[in-house]
Write a protein that holds these residues in place. Structure first.
Motif, PDB file in Angstrom:
ATOM      1  N   GLY A 329       0.818  -1.209   0.000  1.00 32.93           N
ATOM      2  CA  GLY A 329       0.000   0.000   0.000  1.00 32.93           C
ATOM      3  C   GLY A 329       0.847   1.253   0.000  1.00 32.93           C
ATOM      4  O   GLY A 329       0.603   2.190  -0.768  1.00 32.93           O
ATOM      5  N   PHE A 330       1.873   1.252   0.864  1.00 27.01           N
ATOM      6  CA  PHE A 330       2.705   2.454   0.948  1.00 27.01           C
ATOM      7  C   PHE A 330       3.524   2.644  -0.328  1.00 27.01           C
ATOM      8  O   PHE A 330       3.652   3.767  -0.821  1.00 27.01           O
ATOM      9  N   TYR A 331       4.048   1.563  -0.872  1.00 29.47           N
ATOM     10  CA  TYR A 331       4.849   1.686  -2.101  1.00 29.47           C
ATOM     11  C   TYR A 331       3.965   2.119  -3.283  1.00 29.47           C
ATOM     12  O   TYR A 331       4.396   2.901  -4.128  1.00 29.47           O
ATOM     13  N   ARG A 332       2.745   1.605  -3.320  1.00 28.62           N
ATOM     14  CA  ARG A 332       1.824   2.050  -4.372  1.00 28.62           C
ATOM     15  C   ARG A 332       1.486   3.540  -4.203  1.00 28.62           C
ATOM     16  O   ARG A 332       1.336   4.262  -5.181  1.00 28.62           O
ATOM     17  N   PHE A 333       1.395   3.954  -2.954  1.00 28.38           N
ATOM     18  CA  PHE A 333       1.143   5.375  -2.665  1.00 28.38           C
ATOM     19  C   PHE A 333       2.294   6.221  -3.240  1.00 28.38           C
ATOM     20  O   PHE A 333       2.057   7.216  -3.943  1.00 28.38           O
ATOM     21  N   LEU A 334       3.529   5.786  -2.959  1.00 31.55           N
ATOM     22  CA  LEU A 334       4.684   6.525  -3.485  1.00 31.55           C
ATOM     23  C   LEU A 334       4.680   6.505  -5.013  1.00 31.55           C
ATOM     24  O   LEU A 334       4.924   7.526  -5.665  1.00 31.55           O
ATOM     25  N   GLN A 335       4.370   5.335  -5.554  1.00 33.61           N
ATOM     26  CA  GLN A 335       4.362   5.208  -7.015  1.00 33.61           C
ATOM     27  C   GLN A 335       3.248   6.067  -7.623  1.00 33.61           C
ATOM     28  O   GLN A 335       3.443   6.690  -8.668  1.00 33.61           O
ATOM     29  N   GLY A 336       2.113   6.095  -6.946  1.00 36.21           N
ATOM     30  CA  GLY A 336       0.995   6.904  -7.434  1.00 36.21           C
ATOM     31  C   GLY A 336       1.344   8.380  -7.454  1.00 36.21           C
ATOM     32  O   GLY A 336       0.975   9.103  -8.381  1.00 36.21           O
ATOM     33  N   LEU A 337       2.072   8.824  -6.420  1.00 35.95           N
ATOM     34  CA  LEU A 337       2.483  10.237  -6.388  1.00 35.95           C
ATOM     35  C   LEU A 337       3.494  10.525  -7.486  1.00 35.95           C
ATOM     36  O   LEU A 337       3.449  11.572  -8.127  1.00 35.95           O
ATOM     37  N   GLN A 338       4.409   9.572  -7.698  1.00 36.30           N
ATOM     38  CA  GLN A 338       5.430   9.779  -8.738  1.00 36.30           C
ATOM     39  C   GLN A 338       4.808   9.797 -10.129  1.00 36.30           C
ATOM     40  O   GLN A 338       5.216  10.564 -10.995  1.00 36.30           O
ATOM     41  N   SER A 339       3.809   8.928 -10.344  1.00 37.98           N
ATOM     42  CA  SER A 339       3.257   8.780 -11.693  1.00 37.98           C
ATOM     43  C   SER A 339       1.979   9.586 -11.913  1.00 37.98           C
ATOM     44  O   SER A 339       1.511   9.694 -13.038  1.00 37.98           O
ATOM     45  N   SER A 340       1.398  10.122 -10.814  1.00 39.95           N
ATOM     46  CA  SER A 340       0.105  10.821 -10.881  1.00 39.95           C
ATOM     47  C   SER A 340      -0.982   9.949 -11.500  1.00 39.95           C
ATOM     48  O   SER A 340      -1.850  10.429 -12.223  1.00 39.95           O
ATOM     49  N   ASP A 341      -0.918   8.672 -11.240  1.00 42.72           N
ATOM     50  CA  ASP A 341      -1.894   7.742 -11.800  1.00 42.72           C
ATOM     51  C   ASP A 341      -2.958   7.436 -10.733  1.00 42.72           C
ATOM     52  O   ASP A 341      -2.665   6.796  -9.726  1.00 42.72           O
ATOM     53  N   PRO A 342      -4.206   7.887 -10.949  1.00 39.15           N
ATOM     54  CA  PRO A 342      -5.251   7.667  -9.926  1.00 39.15           C
ATOM     55  C   PRO A 342      -5.507   6.194  -9.624  1.00 39.15           C
ATOM     56  O   PRO A 342      -5.821   5.825  -8.504  1.00 39.15           O
ATOM     57  N   SER A 343      -5.353   5.335 -10.645  1.00 38.07           N
ATOM     58  CA  SER A 343      -5.646   3.915 -10.403  1.00 38.07           C
ATOM     59  C   SER A 343      -4.614   3.322  -9.434  1.00 38.07           C
ATOM     60  O   SER A 343      -4.949   2.436  -8.634  1.00 38.07           O
ATOM     61  N   VAL A 344      -3.384   3.811  -9.496  1.00 36.92           N
ATOM     62  CA  VAL A 344      -2.346   3.312  -8.570  1.00 36.92           C
ATOM     63  C   VAL A 344      -2.673   3.769  -7.144  1.00 36.92           C
ATOM     64  O   VAL A 344      -2.517   3.015  -6.182  1.00 36.92           O
ATOM     65  N   LEU A 345      -3.160   5.003  -7.036  1.00 37.26           N
ATOM     66  CA  LEU A 345      -3.538   5.501  -5.703  1.00 37.26           C
ATOM     67  C   LEU A 345      -4.750   4.735  -5.157  1.00 37.26           C
ATOM     68  O   LEU A 345      -4.846   4.499  -3.954  1.00 37.26           O
ATOM     69  N   GLU A 346      -5.654   4.354  -6.049  1.00 35.44           N
ATOM     70  CA  GLU A 346      -6.792   3.513  -5.624  1.00 35.44           C
ATOM     71  C   GLU A 346      -6.290   2.208  -5.032  1.00 35.44           C
ATOM     72  O   GLU A 346      -6.759   1.749  -3.992  1.00 35.44           O
ATOM     73  N   GLU A 347      -5.298   1.639  -5.715  1.00 39.05           N
ATOM     74  CA  GLU A 347      -4.717   0.387  -5.214  1.00 39.05           C
ATOM     75  C   GLU A 347      -4.088   0.609  -3.846  1.00 39.05           C
ATOM     76  O   GLU A 347      -4.203  -0.227  -2.945  1.00 39.05           O
ATOM     77  N   ALA A 348      -3.421   1.756  -3.714  1.00 37.07           N
ATOM     78  CA  ALA A 348      -2.783   2.080  -2.429  1.00 37.07           C
ATOM     79  C   ALA A 348      -3.829   2.127  -1.324  1.00 37.07           C
ATOM     80  O   ALA A 348      -3.620   1.603  -0.221  1.00 37.07           O
ATOM     81  N   VAL A 349      -4.968   2.737  -1.625  1.00 35.44           N
ATOM     82  CA  VAL A 349      -6.055   2.819  -0.634  1.00 35.44           C
ATOM     83  C   VAL A 349      -6.516   1.409  -0.252  1.00 35.44           C
ATOM     84  O   VAL A 349      -6.668   1.075   0.926  1.00 35.44           O
ATOM     85  N   ASP A 350      -6.698   0.561  -1.255  1.00 31.67           N
ATOM     86  CA  ASP A 350      -7.201  -0.795  -0.986  1.00 31.67           C
ATOM     87  C   ASP A 350      -6.195  -1.611  -0.166  1.00 31.67           C
ATOM     88  O   ASP A 350      -6.559  -2.288   0.789  1.00 31.67           O
ATOM     89  N   TYR A 351      -4.934  -1.515  -0.555  1.00 34.97           N
ATOM     90  CA  TYR A 351      -3.923  -2.307   0.151  1.00 34.97           C
ATOM     91  C   TYR A 351      -3.748  -1.825   1.604  1.00 34.97           C
ATOM     92  O   TYR A 351      -3.647  -2.631   2.523  1.00 34.97           O
TER      93      TYR A 351
END
Lengths: 712, 231
Positions: A329-351
């Motif tokens: 979850g935390f790594y997806r959060f970092l990746q979502g911020l780096q990529s600005s990809d909402p779907s990655v941030l959604e995954e971060a929320v779920d994880y």
């Protein structure tokens, strides 16, 4: 009437016989295949049982082995402690002897020799020595390395148990496969048998289904029989244990790379080794991290991707733990911020939500979930999640009755501020919400209850940031500050490639020094980090909060070059020096230091147990006399004989009482010597020496870095 | 005597009917095999979870035991440390008390006090869990064993990740599913029985058995879809 049936039966029995023969043969084949599958199932069952026994045996052996290893380690450690006590007693007697003469001096010498001889004998009973890689001279976080290395066997045995468990599960799965095949064959036999009882064309359908099931069952059974599970080689457990030790002791990216390679080897030997994937994920993260000790929220995109891939692999292998979900979850959060990809941030929320569900009391998981929600634009949900995070940071139990004593709340809050800074860097439009949430987290942690900053905010103030080699210092007038009324929270950050990263070790509720209009704070990085760290080059930022209100923030850069922390445990002294300096023990417990390989520059610390002859009436003249006497006594440790040159003054030295500083000179170089009294009454001297030109280029930094290791 | 004219007419639908029933029997048989296989898989997962839970439980006990032992070691060391610190303070007090009348004796006591202090200081690197200072003016030092243990428990990532109770709960849940799946198999076998009866009973009752078999088969299928793939 009686001939009717005979005329009807004539052609049919031939057809029926042919059909019946085929069906009967198919039934026999089905029974035969069933018997073979039954045999294979029994074999799988036996192998599974054996693997299960191996797993349980490994578990029991692990328990026993761990107890044995740890018992042995504790004995070695205790023996070494007794040895060190004797050495310390010898050193103490040696110091006393310096001020004695005649019979008293003789007695002191004999006592010193007694302690030394006892220490030598005791040392023979323990493999741990002061100068061993695991000993106090070489391990700055002694005895961490000593005990971590002893954990190798436990890790190996647990890995073996895990492998046997996995093999047992694989055999059970195969057994289940055979059960399914047997069921199919039973259905096939039923269909074929049924086909013999009816006359219409439906029997062909039934027979066809039966034959198809027979063929499927036979095929699947054959495939399962030729693909039995294989036990993992024991070397996989060995490589895993090597990796674990390397990971626990890792400090530099190279160390993490070495741990990564061990885990890769373990995975190559056992591709389904889920725990190795999880551990390799952590190693991968730190190979690209800007900071490799303590907590890090920043790493390179490549390292982040590698970490995520390993965690996903572990998840696919069925390892659904809080660590896997939490980190993913935390790594997806970092990746979502780096990529600005909402779907990655959604995954971060779920994880992160899955991790919170597994461990609802962990405030770090909750803060990470709240941060993921915020980054995903779900602001109200995020506020609620931060509130939950605060509650679980302040209380350690689900019922929220027991307050934490471990300091995890402060560490978690510092991490939460880092996450918020990361979001601010990626989504500047959220700046106002982020400030509100930062103040909420700080106020709640400071005041130990969920609350927004109470009252009105004191006015904002200017703040000066002054990094030193071993400490971070801030100075501010802090208008409106009242020590009786306000609790202060100081938060330090260091700029990393993706934003400001909180330095949790030196952040938190802290006492403020100074007086009205001129307040300051000294936060010793070297004392609070594990292992001890010096202030690295880069930009630093401080935020000062009063009861949660952000009242001052400032930044400054540090350029000290490469430096390494040295801990002189016996003397309770730390310093930051060039990395090539090596520890040197002149008289254990009395004179120790760190010196360049050529001996042309370095530092010595000296500690004298308090003696009334020395400390009574302590003043500059007494201080100078002590330093001169000591430098004279140990003159052979310097490149030349030091001669007094200059009295520098009595400003500040290591926070000691009665500080005095002097310069001594020898041919081609200088000795800076500071002296003062520690709280326990002992006299501490620090002497930094080297060629004149080095004092303009690095050695004064070493002087600035000198400090007590623990504020005793 | 000629056979009744209507006889072939009643046999034709009967043949179609039987074919359909036979196909339904084949389908239900295959489905019950799949459900039985699914039950076996879920049962194995339940067993795996229980075994992993047991492994984690043992591992957790081992780690907790090790950390408690670490604090106990500190406590043993602390007793010795406290003795030295207390002796240091008491000797210093005694020295001050007699310094005016017996300065030499006071110096001896002070030297002894320093020796005690140096012994205490030599012990400090050997504390693995707690931080010890020199205590208050009377030399009483606080032993933060409980906070130290809490700290160790909270910071041990291995320990944090061991959740045997979660695994045991999961195992219990999966075993519950196994029971339900076996119930589904029983339903499908009941359907099979009805269909078999439909195949062999007289035309007057076979329709009822066929419908009953079909209805039970559908119920079993629905139950399987709900239970079989929802964890």
């Amino acid at each position: 009437v009686s001939t009717g049936p005979e005329t009807l039966e004539l052609p049919i029995p031939e057809v029926q016989d042919r059909f019946s023969r085929i069906a009967a043969t198919a039934i026999v084949i089905t029974a035969l295949v069933g018997a073979m599958v039954g045999f294979l199932q029994a074999r799988a069952s036996r192998s599974g049982a054996l693997a299960n026994i191996r797993a349980q045996r490994s578990m029991v052996e692990a328990m026993g082995g761990v107890l044995e290893v740890e018992g042995g380690a504790a004995t070695d450690f205790t023996t070494f402690a007794a040895t060190e006590l004797q050495r310390q007693a010898a050193a103490s007697t040696f110091q006393r002897r310096l001020f004695l003469s005649g019979e008293e001096g003789l007695l002191a010498r004999m006592e010193e020799e007694r302690h030394t001889e006892i220490a030598e004998r005791l040392q023979q009973l323990s493999p741990l020595t002061p100068e061993a890689p695991q000993g106090p001279e070489r391990d700055p976080v002694f005895p961490f390395r000593f005990f971590v290395e002893r954990e190798h066997e436990a890790d190996r045995l647990w890995a073996l148990a895990d492998a046997a468990n996995e093999e047992d599960a694989a055999w059970e799965r195969q057994e289940a496969g055979f059960t399914a095949v047997l069921t199919l064959l039973a259905v096939a036999a039923t269909m074929l048998g049924l086909s013999l009882t009816v006359r219409e064309r439906v029997r062909v359908v039934l027979a066809a289904v039966g034959v198809a099931l027979l063929a499927t069952g036979a095929g699947v059974g054959a495939w399962l029989g030729t693909h039995p599970p294989h036990p993992a080689p024991d070397q996989a457990a060995e490589a895993f244990a090597d990796g674990r030790v390397a990971l626990k002791l890792a400090v530099t990216p190279e160390d993490y790379r070495a741990a990564y390679d061990h885990f890769t080897q373990a995975i190559e030997l056992r591709p389904t080794f889920a725990l190795a994937f999880v551990n390799r994920s952590e190693a991968a993260f730190y190979t690209g991290a800007a900071r490799t000790t303590g907590f890090s929220s920043h790493t390179s995109p490549e390292a982040l991707a590698a970490s995520i891939a390993d965690l996903e692999e572990a998840l696919d292998l069925g390892l659904e733990t809080r660590l896997v979900f939490g980190n993913l979850g935390f790594y997806r959060f970092l990746q979502g911020l780096q990529s600005s990809d909402p779907s990655v941030l959604e995954e971060a929320v779920d994880y992160t939500a899955a991790a919170v569900e597994l461990d609802p009391t962990d405030p770090i998981l909750r803060y990470n979930h709240a941060a993921a929600l915020l980054a995903d634009g779900r602001i109200e949900e995020s506020r609620a999640a931060y509130r939950e995070g605060v509650l679980h940071a302040v209380y350690s139990d689900v019922e929220r009755r027991v307050k934490r004593e471990s300091g995890l709340d402060i560490q978690a809050a510092s991490g939460a501020l880092t996450d918020l800074e990361l979001i601010r860097a990626a989504q500047p439009d959220l700046a106002d919400v982020i400030l509100e949430l930062k103040q909420y987290v700080v106020a709640s942690t400071t005041l130990q209850e969920p609350t927004a900053p109470p009252g009105t905010s004191p006015p904002a103030s200017e703040v000066q940031v002054r990094p030193f080699p071993a400490q971070l210092v801030w100075e501010s007038p802090l208008e409106g500050y009242d020590s009786a009324e306000h609790l202060a929270w100081v938060q330090w950050y260091r700029r990393e490639p993706t934003g400001w990263a909180g330095i949790s070790e030196v952040s938190g509720v802290t006492p403020i020094g100074g007086s009205a209009g001129a307040y300051f704070g000294n936060d010793y990085v070297i004392q609070r980090t594990f292992p001890p760290e010096c202030v690295r080059d880069g930009e630093y930022r401080v935020e000062v909060y009063l009861d949660g209100h952000l009242v001052a923030e400032g930044e400054a850069g540090a350029t000290f070059g490469e430096q390494e922390a040295t801990v002189l445990r016996d003397l309770n002294v730390v310093l930051c020096g060039p990395p090539e300096w090596e520890p040197r023990e002149v008289v254990a417990g009395v004179v120790e230091g760190a010196v360049a390989p050529g001996g042309d520059e370095g530092m010595y610390a000296l500690r004298l147990e308090s003696a009334p002859e020395i400390t009574q009436g302590w003043n500059a003249a007494r201080a100078r006399a002590v330093v001169e006497a000591l430098l004279e006594t140990y003159a052979d440790q310097f490149p030349g004989r030091p001669v007094f040159s200059e009295d520098v003054g009595d400003d500040f030295f290591m926070g000691l009482e009665g500080p005095e500083e002097f310069y001594f000179r020898y041919q081609g170089g200088l000795v800076y010597a500071g002296v003062g009294l520690a709280e326990d009454g002992s006299v501490i001297v620090g002497a930094v020496f080297g060629p004149d030109e080095r004092f303009d280029d690095g050695l004064l930094q070493v002087v600035d870095s000198l400090n007590l290791f623990e504020a005793l | 005597m000629l056979p009744p004219v209507s006889a072939p007419d009643t046999d034709r639908p009967s043949s179609r009917f039987r074919t359909l029933v036979a196909l339904a029997m084949a389908l239900v048989s295959v489905l019950s095999a799949v459900v039985a296989w699914r039950a076996a898989v879920v049962s194995i997962r339940a067993s795996d979870l229980a075994e992993d839970g047991m492994l984690q439980l043992v591992q957790r006990e081992q780690i907790e035991g090790r950390l408690r032992a670490q604090v106990q070691e500190d406590l043993r060391l602390f007793v010795e440390y406290q003795e030295h610190v207390k002796a240091w303070r008491l000797l210093l007090d005694d020295a001050e008390e007699i310094r005016a009348q017996h300065p030499d004796l006071a110096s001896d006591l002070q030297a002894e006090a320093q020796s005690e202090l140096s012994q205490a200081r030599a012990l400090r690197p050997f504390f693995r869990t707690i931080f010890v200072d020199l205590g208050n003016r009377k030399g009483d030092v606080e032993f933060g064993g409980q906070a130290g243990l809490e700290y160790l428990f909270e910071r041990n990532a291995d320990l944090q990740d061991l959740q045997p109770d979660v695994l045991f709960d999961g195992s219990e849940r999966e075993y519950g599913r196994v029971v339900n799946l076996i119930l589904t198999v029983a339903l499908l076998l009941t359907a099979l029985l009805f269909l078999t009866l439909a195949q062999f009973r007289s035309p007057s009752t076979r329709g009822i058995f066929a419908w009953a078999g079909g209805a039970v088969a559908v119920a079993g299928t629905v139950l399987f879809v709900v239970l079989g793939f929802v964890s």
